[in-house]
Write an enzyme that holds these catalytic residues in place. Structure first.
Site, PDB file in Angstrom:
ATOM      1  N   GLY A  14       0.497  -1.154   0.098  1.00 28.17           N
ATOM      2  CA  GLY A  14       0.101   0.077   0.128  1.00 28.17           C
ATOM      3  C   GLY A  14       0.678   1.331  -0.005  1.00 28.17           C
ATOM      4  O   GLY A  14       0.239   2.357   0.496  1.00 28.17           O
ATOM      5  N   ILE A  95      -7.913  -9.350 -10.885  1.00 25.55           N
ATOM      6  CA  ILE A  95      -8.546  -9.105 -12.349  1.00 25.55           C
ATOM      7  C   ILE A  95      -9.875  -8.747 -12.260  1.00 25.55           C
ATOM      8  O   ILE A  95     -10.620  -9.447 -11.660  1.00 25.55           O
ATOM      9  CB  ILE A  95      -8.064 -10.283 -13.590  1.00 25.55           C
ATOM     10  N   LEU A  96     -10.308  -7.614 -12.940  1.00 24.90           N
ATOM     11  CA  LEU A  96     -11.792  -7.422 -12.933  1.00 24.90           C
ATOM     12  C   LEU A  96     -12.412  -7.753 -14.383  1.00 24.90           C
ATOM     13  O   LEU A  96     -11.849  -7.227 -15.362  1.00 24.90           O
ATOM     14  CB  LEU A  96     -12.123  -5.943 -12.479  1.00 24.90           C
ATOM     15  N   HIS A 112       0.616   1.255 -13.320  1.00 23.17           N
ATOM     16  CA  HIS A 112       1.554   0.282 -13.659  1.00 23.17           C
ATOM     17  C   HIS A 112       2.894   0.560 -13.953  1.00 23.17           C
ATOM     18  O   HIS A 112       3.420   1.683 -14.221  1.00 23.17           O
ATOM     19  CB  HIS A 112       0.954  -0.299 -15.067  1.00 23.17           C
ATOM     20  N   GLU A 150     -11.448  -3.373 -20.298  1.00 20.61           N
ATOM     21  CA  GLU A 150     -11.599  -5.022 -20.036  1.00 20.61           C
ATOM     22  C   GLU A 150     -10.210  -5.463 -20.656  1.00 20.61           C
ATOM     23  O   GLU A 150     -10.094  -6.593 -20.267  1.00 20.61           O
ATOM     24  CB  GLU A 150     -12.792  -5.433 -20.953  1.00 20.61           C
ATOM     25  N   ASP A 153      -4.358  -3.764 -18.511  1.00 20.10           N
ATOM     26  CA  ASP A 153      -3.178  -2.573 -18.630  1.00 20.10           C
ATOM     27  C   ASP A 153      -3.606  -1.983 -20.190  1.00 20.10           C
ATOM     28  O   ASP A 153      -2.579  -1.231 -20.984  1.00 20.10           O
ATOM     29  CB  ASP A 153      -1.705  -2.767 -18.760  1.00 20.10           C
ATOM     30  N   ALA A 182       8.624   7.925  -9.864  1.00 22.70           N
ATOM     31  CA  ALA A 182       7.221   8.171 -10.670  1.00 22.70           C
ATOM     32  C   ALA A 182       5.872   7.796 -10.115  1.00 22.70           C
ATOM     33  O   ALA A 182       5.201   8.627  -9.889  1.00 22.70           O
ATOM     34  CB  ALA A 182       7.588   6.990 -11.972  1.00 22.70           C
ATOM     35  N   GLU A 183       5.675   6.438  -9.541  1.00 25.18           N
ATOM     36  CA  GLU A 183       4.446   6.103  -9.209  1.00 25.18           C
ATOM     37  C   GLU A 183       3.665   7.076  -8.088  1.00 25.18           C
ATOM     38  O   GLU A 183       2.675   7.292  -8.332  1.00 25.18           O
ATOM     39  CB  GLU A 183       4.447   4.855  -8.794  1.00 25.18           C
TER      40      GLU A 183
HETATM   41  C1  GAR Z   1       3.234  -1.016  -7.387  1.00 24.09           C
HETATM   42  O1  GAR Z   1       4.521  -0.840  -8.039  1.00 24.09           O
HETATM   43  C2  GAR Z   1       2.408  -1.044  -8.562  1.00 24.09           C
HETATM   44  O2  GAR Z   1       2.680  -0.182  -9.634  1.00 24.09           O
HETATM   45  C3  GAR Z   1       2.378  -2.553  -9.008  1.00 24.09           C
HETATM   46  O3  GAR Z   1       2.330  -3.184  -7.688  1.00 24.09           O
HETATM   47  C4  GAR Z   1       2.879  -2.415  -6.667  1.00 24.09           C
HETATM   48  C5  GAR Z   1       2.100  -2.376  -5.400  1.00 24.09           C
HETATM   49  O4  GAR Z   1       2.924  -1.577  -4.498  1.00 24.09           O
HETATM   50  N1  GAR Z   1       0.952  -2.807  -9.572  1.00 24.09           N
HETATM   51  C6  GAR Z   1       1.066  -3.782 -10.582  1.00 24.09           C
HETATM   52  O5  GAR Z   1       1.818  -4.143 -11.058  1.00 24.09           O
HETATM   53  C7  GAR Z   1      -0.472  -3.906 -11.163  1.00 24.09           C
HETATM   54  N2  GAR Z   1      -0.322  -4.528 -12.538  1.00 24.09           N
HETATM   55  P1  GAR Z   1       2.011  -0.937  -3.164  1.00 24.09           P
HETATM   56  O6  GAR Z   1       1.346  -1.912  -2.471  1.00 24.09           O
HETATM   57  O7  GAR Z   1       3.339  -0.654  -2.305  1.00 24.09           O
HETATM   58  O8  GAR Z   1       1.373   0.224  -3.762  1.00 24.09           O
END
Ligand code: GAR
Length: 204
Positions: A14, A95-96, A112, A150, A153, A182-183
């Site tokens: 999280g 997956i949804l 992503h 659907e 990504d 980035a994220e």
């Molecule tokens: C993050 O790097 C996110 O981008 C990735 O999982 C990690 C979750 O970390 N998501 C995916 O790969 C979705 N396809 P977090 O629980 O610390 O946010």
């Protein structure tokens, strides 16, 4: 509508949820309010983060609910109860179905950890994405925030940011750099963008 009501979907640590909560506390998501956290796992540390921030959290586990239909029905019930406008997938690993994603057209976003269309789609999640990037030897990777449809990504791209790969990177080191550079920056920005658009549209 003054603020869009936001649900954040999580499965693990999280840190992206934390970035959203911190951004909200810093006044960086003025058009939205995080009112619900949905976790696909009862063990997710993200649940503790939600609790600490005083945001209601629920667990909807596909495994415990027994089928995709029951899983999605349980989530939808919560979304309706909390009158959710916008869904943010922040490290959500389930997956949804199309049935679900069709209900929130351009109102569900996902982060992503690569520059889509590289290293994305079925099977590319979490650390696996960074393992694949290192195995391919790319010199630049990054993160993408996109709308969810659907196709895993596959929805329209909202924001992307490049991050350099460095000599000697392990998947864990690269993952951390992509998160930090980035994220954690893009996801709050994109959330505000989508919330602001919705609020503006509703008030016209
Ligand atoms: C993050 O790097 C996110 O981008 C990735 O999982 C990690 C979750 O970390 N998501 C995916 O790969 C979705 N396809 P977090 O629980 O610390 O946010």
């Amino acid at each position: 509508m003054l603020k869009a009501r936001v649900a954040v979907f999580v499965s693990g640590g999280g840190t992206n949820l934390q970035a959203l909560l911190d951004a909200q506390a810093a006044g960086k998501i003025p058009s939205g309010e995080i009112v619900l956290v949905v976790s696909s796992s009862p063990a997710a540390y993200a649940l503790t983060r939600a609790e600490k921030a005083g945001v209601p959290a629920v667990v909807c586990s596909r495994k415990e609910l027994g089928s995709q239909e029951a899983f999605e029905a349980a989530i939808l019930e919560k979304l309706e109860a909390y009158e959710i406008d916008i869904i943010v997938l922040a490290g959500f690993m389930s997956i949804l179905s199309r049935d679900f994603t069709d209900r929130y057209p351009e109102r569900m976003l996902n982060v992503h950890p690569s520059l889509i269309p590289a290293f994305c789609g079925q099977g590319y999640y979490g650390l696996r994405v960074h393992e694949a990037a290192l195995a391919r030897g790319v010199k630049v990777t990054g993160a993408t925030v996109h709308f969810v449809n659907e196709i895993p990504d596959g929805g329209r791209i909202l924001l992307q940011k490049a991050v350099p790969v460095q000599d000697g990177d392990t998947p864990e080191v690269l993952q951390r750099r992509v998160m930090e550079q980035a994220e954690w920056i893009l996801l709050p920005q994109a959330t505000e963008l989508v919330c602001a658009q919705l609020v503006k549209g509703e008030n016209q």
